[in-house]
Design a protein around this motif. Structure first.
Motif, PDB file in Angstrom:
ATOM      1  N   TRP A 318       0.811  -1.230   0.000  1.00  0.00           N
ATOM      2  CA  TRP A 318       0.000   0.000   0.000  1.00  0.00           C
ATOM      3  C   TRP A 318       0.842   1.278   0.000  1.00  0.00           C
ATOM      4  O   TRP A 318       0.323   2.369  -0.152  1.00  0.00           O
ATOM      5  N   GLY A 319       2.148   1.189   0.200  1.00  0.00           N
ATOM      6  CA  GLY A 319       2.982   2.383   0.237  1.00  0.00           C
ATOM      7  C   GLY A 319       4.297   2.116   0.923  1.00  0.00           C
ATOM      8  O   GLY A 319       5.033   1.209   0.536  1.00  0.00           O
ATOM      9  N   GLY A 320       4.584   2.883   1.975  1.00  0.00           N
ATOM     10  CA  GLY A 320       5.850   2.720   2.656  1.00  0.00           C
ATOM     11  C   GLY A 320       5.810   3.247   4.071  1.00  0.00           C
ATOM     12  O   GLY A 320       4.961   4.066   4.443  1.00  0.00           O
ATOM     13  N   PHE A 321       6.764   2.784   4.858  1.00  0.00           N
ATOM     14  CA  PHE A 321       6.899   3.190   6.258  1.00  0.00           C
ATOM     15  C   PHE A 321       8.334   3.626   6.481  1.00  0.00           C
ATOM     16  O   PHE A 321       9.282   2.970   6.042  1.00  0.00           O
ATOM     17  N   THR A 322       8.507   4.759   7.180  1.00  0.00           N
ATOM     18  CA  THR A 322       9.842   5.265   7.497  1.00  0.00           C
ATOM     19  C   THR A 322       9.926   5.579   8.976  1.00  0.00           C
ATOM     20  O   THR A 322       9.075   6.298   9.517  1.00  0.00           O
ATOM     21  N   SER A 323      10.951   5.060   9.613  1.00  0.00           N
ATOM     22  CA  SER A 323      11.251   5.408  11.000  1.00  0.00           C
ATOM     23  C   SER A 323      12.558   6.181  11.027  1.00  0.00           C
ATOM     24  O   SER A 323      13.575   5.723  10.492  1.00  0.00           O
ATOM     25  N   PHE A 363       7.784   8.519  13.084  1.00  0.00           N
ATOM     26  CA  PHE A 363       7.244   7.420  12.298  1.00  0.00           C
ATOM     27  C   PHE A 363       6.374   8.031  11.207  1.00  0.00           C
ATOM     28  O   PHE A 363       5.481   8.834  11.501  1.00  0.00           O
ATOM     29  N   LYS A 364       6.649   7.652   9.975  1.00  0.00           N
ATOM     30  CA  LYS A 364       5.922   8.254   8.852  1.00  0.00           C
ATOM     31  C   LYS A 364       5.432   7.159   7.918  1.00  0.00           C
ATOM     32  O   LYS A 364       6.178   6.237   7.575  1.00  0.00           O
ATOM     33  N   PHE A 365       4.174   7.279   7.506  1.00  0.00           N
ATOM     34  CA  PHE A 365       3.558   6.366   6.563  1.00  0.00           C
ATOM     35  C   PHE A 365       3.184   7.161   5.314  1.00  0.00           C
ATOM     36  O   PHE A 365       2.731   8.312   5.415  1.00  0.00           O
ATOM     37  N   ALA A 366       3.374   6.565   4.148  1.00  0.00           N
ATOM     38  CA  ALA A 366       3.059   7.258   2.902  1.00  0.00           C
ATOM     39  C   ALA A 366       2.551   6.260   1.882  1.00  0.00           C
ATOM     40  O   ALA A 366       2.965   5.090   1.865  1.00  0.00           O
ATOM     41  N   GLY A 367       1.649   6.717   1.040  1.00  0.00           N
ATOM     42  CA  GLY A 367       1.117   5.858  -0.005  1.00  0.00           C
ATOM     43  C   GLY A 367       0.457   6.673  -1.093  1.00  0.00           C
ATOM     44  O   GLY A 367       0.329   7.901  -0.995  1.00  0.00           O
ATOM     45  N   SER A 368       0.025   5.997  -2.142  1.00  0.00           N
ATOM     46  CA  SER A 368      -0.614   6.706  -3.239  1.00  0.00           C
ATOM     47  C   SER A 368      -1.533   5.749  -3.982  1.00  0.00           C
ATOM     48  O   SER A 368      -1.326   4.533  -3.992  1.00  0.00           O
ATOM     49  N   THR A 369      -2.557   6.349  -4.592  1.00  0.00           N
ATOM     50  CA  THR A 369      -3.452   5.636  -5.499  1.00  0.00           C
ATOM     51  C   THR A 369      -3.602   6.499  -6.742  1.00  0.00           C
ATOM     52  O   THR A 369      -2.922   7.519  -6.887  1.00  0.00           O
ATOM     53  N   ASP A 370      -4.481   6.124  -7.619  1.00  0.00           N
ATOM     54  CA  ASP A 370      -4.713   6.942  -8.804  1.00  0.00           C
ATOM     55  C   ASP A 370      -5.249   8.312  -8.435  1.00  0.00           C
ATOM     56  O   ASP A 370      -5.050   9.279  -9.172  1.00  0.00           O
ATOM     57  N   LYS A 371      -5.927   8.398  -7.271  1.00  0.00           N
ATOM     58  CA  LYS A 371      -6.604   9.631  -6.914  1.00  0.00           C
ATOM     59  C   LYS A 371      -5.921  10.429  -5.807  1.00  0.00           C
ATOM     60  O   LYS A 371      -6.097  11.642  -5.738  1.00  0.00           O
TER      61      LYS A 371
END
Length: 804
Positions: A318-323, A363-371
């Motif tokens: 679904w995306g990514g996680f960064t610590s 702690f950072k979460f990031a993701g993307s979809t078409d929208k």
């Protein structure tokens, strides 16, 4: 809105409309072998990788090429080339940052900065640990305007994001650079990138920097304003499986040099004569034309810094996680002379000592979809800071203060000197002159800051994006003050001897007359001498961000944004019991980003308006007999324009240009000494700009030759009663304080065919412009002395580089 401001906005809007319609297309000769596009610049200003022209923020990128062209060693060497940014770097352990006219004037640990500096996403903190030497910097992103949502606390003015190079498994690399120049300049740095396995690599950097200094003491010949530091950086990167990477880095710096020199600008009568009071400001001498004398005791500027950062990235479906985990620790000392003379009876210096340790976890979460593209996370910041602020004098100069203020109950008007006369007449071999005198303020700060944040870009259509972001922050601070009575051990020992002899009874002068303070004597300090005072407070803040951007085509974007930034509340280190609330900045901005791919030209332009509420500053109040530091509270507003352009005219020839305009005034402000500055300019120039040109000659099998020329301009300060009272402009015919400033840098560099060798000659500040950029007025009302500091003169040198 005034007519002038209205015209600025209308004119800019008209230009944007014309440019969107393609009314302006620069003519450029096109040759068949020219590439069709400019080099694209990738940035992470919105916590995600994006092409620069797609980011709806006023953003200037300082590349490694620019850093090399101006031989920059830290951020203070670059501010001339970033309009709107001002970095006071004369004292690297006490730097100051200003962006779009917003700055923090307080040097105490109780006050946070208004410009946040980040290194690889980690908040660099305050004061002595912010202005560090460049080690392996890839680029610097200067984000103008409030960045409270994306970066968090202490970004009311904007953020400076420093991005370093990462270890690479591609190949072993070795690089070295040697720079020698005038004033005894010697600068060496080296880099080793070493793959240690298929998935792991180590990168190591080190630098040594030394210069003798460009001012000499007129009596001793000693070099002043030297440079002496070394720094190292080690980074290790590895992959744990297909989706996880780990980056561990360590930074260290050691600085050990003399503090900044001060040149006296008040004409002195022959010793032991005293300067006239009040000081005649119109008779100030020009520090660029008079000799410098220094008798500073323990003159030193030093720092030991260590920082460790651990970044863990993990990709998911679904995306990514960064610590991000970071620990930073530094100790610094700054002791500089304030009087600018070598006369003991006028002596005064100031000392600032800091110890700081901080821990940061995000702690950072990031993701993307078409929208949508989204980022969310949480962070924690813990800081422990200790500071000592000192004023040092001699009993001789304290005696001068007592005399000038008429406080001595003696026939001569002196206290210590009068007693010495009596002792000499009686044949008693004891003296009260010639002893050190110290007054001290101790502060401690414990900070905890918690934040949660989110930022979502909704691609409403193929052309329209809507962005909404919000950060919630809570700051908790514990603070203490301890102002001890004056310390003068040698004097007290002499007083004890006299007391044992019964001198005070015979002379009719109580011993207590010799125990007093001259520096920290505002009522709270006098009532709390030797008493430890503690306080605590907490503040919360919501920082939203709303952005709409529209892409007319692949090469044209317009945007509008409303964003809030804030600076955390805090305490005045030198005013017991003081506290102040969060400072808020609301900024509205609209602009355009445009590319002409066939002409290889791009430009960005934006106009903005901001309101800065509850700005807190500490100023030196000279309206009283003895100067004192006081808190001032004010509201500001500003209208402005930012513009930047990059044009690769041909394969060999390129141009760039950046400009900034600002009209900044006080909204509601009456100073502590009764000046009503409402509606007055805040002491900023209208215009600043920087431009550069470079040309490359292909020498065939003998490599290539690149010439670069850069010029920076900062306009004349707009004076007001407040800026005059703070000695920022117009106080003397001899000193054009706040005058327009110009700087021109020239570099000619040869590179071998495979890029393995390089030789360059450079000249910074080519036309040798020097400017008075600081006045030390602590002794102005009590000693009749004023010291000045001057910007660096022309520097030039040769640079040799090698890379394998």
């Amino acid at each position: 809105m005034s007519l002038r401001k209205h015209r600025l906005v209308v004119a800019t809007g008209t230009a944007i409309a014309a440019l969107c319609g393609g009314a302006f297309l620069p003519a450029a000769a096109q040759t068949p072998d020219q590439p069709k596009e400019l080099d694209k610049i990738t940035v992470t200003a919105q916590s995600r990788e994006q092409e620069l022209q797609d980011v709806p923020i006023a953003l200037q990128v300082v590349t490694d090429q620019l850093i090399d062209e101006v031989a920059a060693q830290d951020l203070g060497d670059l501010d001339s080339f970033v309009p709107g940014l001002v970095v006071d770097s004369q004292q690297p352990t006490q730097p100051g940052f200003q962006l779009r006219g917003i700055s923090t004037d307080d040097f105490g640990i109780g006050t946070d900065p208004a410009v946040g500096v980040y290194v690889d996403g980690v908040y660099a903190g305050r004061g002595g640990g912010v202005l560090l030497p460049f080690t392996d910097v890839e680029r610097i992103e200067v984000l103008k305007g409030p960045q409270g949502t994306l970066f968090g606390r202490n970004t009311a003015a904007g953020a400076i994001s420093i991005v370093t190079r990462k270890p690479s498994t591609a190949a072993t690399e070795v690089a070295a650079k040697l720079r020698v120049g005038n004033h005894g300049k010697q600068y060496v740095d080296g880099m080793l990138n070493l793959p240690v396995s298929e998935n792991s690599a180590l990168r190591f950097n080190a630098l040594i920097n030394h210069a003798d200094g460009w001012i000499q003491d007129a009596q001793t010949g000693r070099d002043l304003n030297p440079e002496n530091n070394w720094a190292t950086r080690a980074a290790f990167k590895t992959r744990l499986g297909e989706r996880t990477s780990v980056l561990l880095s360590w930074d260290h710096e050691s600085l050990d040099q003399l503090g900044q020199a001060t040149t006296g600008i008040v004409a002195l009568p022959p010793a032991p004569g005293l300067p006239a009071l009040p000081v005649d400001e119109s008779a100030y001498l020009d520090p660029r034309k008079v000799p410098t004398f220094s008798d500073a005791e323990g003159n030193e500027e030093s720092r030991r810094f260590d920082g460790v950062t651990l970044i863990l990235d993990h990709g998911t479906d679904w995306g990514g996680f960064t610590s991000t985990t970071s620990w930073r620790d530094y100790d610094s000392l700054n002791r500089v002379e304030e009087d600018g003379t070598n006369r003991r009876y006028l002596y005064v210096d100031s000392t600032n000592t800091e110890s700081n340790r901080s821990f940061y976890q995000e702690f950072k979460f990031a993701g993307s979809t078409d929208k949508i593209d989204w980022v969310a996370g949480a962070s924690y910041f813990d800081e422990r800071a200790r500071q000592t602020s000192e004023v040092n004098a001699m009993t001789d100069s304290v005696d001068t203060i007592v005399h000038n203020l008429g406080l001595a109950p003696t026939p001569t008007g002196y206290l210590f000197g009068y007693v010495d006369q009596q002792l000499g007449a009686l044949g008693i071999p004891i003296s009260l002159l010639g002893h050190r005198w110290n007054e001290k303020f101790n502060n401690t700060l414990d900070t905890r800051a918690y934040a949660v944040f989110g930022d979502v870009i909704w691609h409403a259509t193929d052309k329209l994006n809507l962005t909404v972001g919000l950060r919630y922050t809570r700051d908790e601070k514990k603070f203490s003050w301890l102002n001890t009575p004056r310390s003068a051990p040698e004097l007290d020992a002499a007083l004890d001897q006299l007391d044992a002899l019964g001198f005070f009874d015979l002379a009719g002068i109580p011993r207590e007359f010799f125990v007093f303070d001259v520096a920290f004597i505002d009522p709270p300090a006098l009532m709390n001498k030797g008493v430890l005072r503690r306080t605590s407070d907490s503040w919360t803040d919501f920082s939203p961000r709303f952005v709409v951007d529209y892409h007319f085509d692949d090469d044209t974007m317009v945007f509008a944004s409303l964003a809030k930034g804030y600076k955390a509340g805090g305490f005045n280190s030198l005013q017991i019991g003081s506290s102040f609330e969060n400072e808020d900045v609301w900024n509205f901005e609209t602009g355009i980003k445009k590319v002409f791919p066939d002409q290889r030209l791009q430009f960005n332009a934006s106009v903005y308006y901001y309101v800065y509420d509850n700005r807190q500053a500490v100023r030196l109040d000279n309206s009283t007999d003895i100067p004192r530091f006081v808190i001032d509270t004010s509201d500001l507003e500003a209208y402005g324009l930012d513009f930047d352009l990059r044009w690769q005219v041909s394969d060999a020839f390129g141009l760039d240009f950046n400009a900034g305009f600002i009209d900044s005034t006080y909204k509601n402000y009456v100073t502590s000494d009764g000046i009503d500055a409402s509606g007055d300019p805040t002491g900023l120039p209208y215009w600043s700009f920087a431009g550069g040109a470079h040309y490359r000659w292909d020498l065939g099998g003998r490599g290539d030759l690149r010439a670069s020329l850069r010029h920076a301009y900062r306009g004349k300060v707009r004076c007001s009663d407040e800026s005059r009272s703070q000695n920022r402009c117009g106080v003397s015919p001899a000193l054009d304080l706040g005058e327009a400033q110009n700087r021109t840098d020239l570099r000619l560099a040869w590179t071998s065919p495979q890029g393995r060798w390089g030789l360059a000659a450079y000249a910074n500040n080519l036309f040798d412009h020097q400017y008075v950029n600081a006045l030390g007025t602590y002794g102005k009302t009590v000693l009749g002395t004023v010291g000045a500091r001057v910007s660096e003169p022309r520097t030039f040198g040769l640079e040799f580089s090698a890379r394998y």
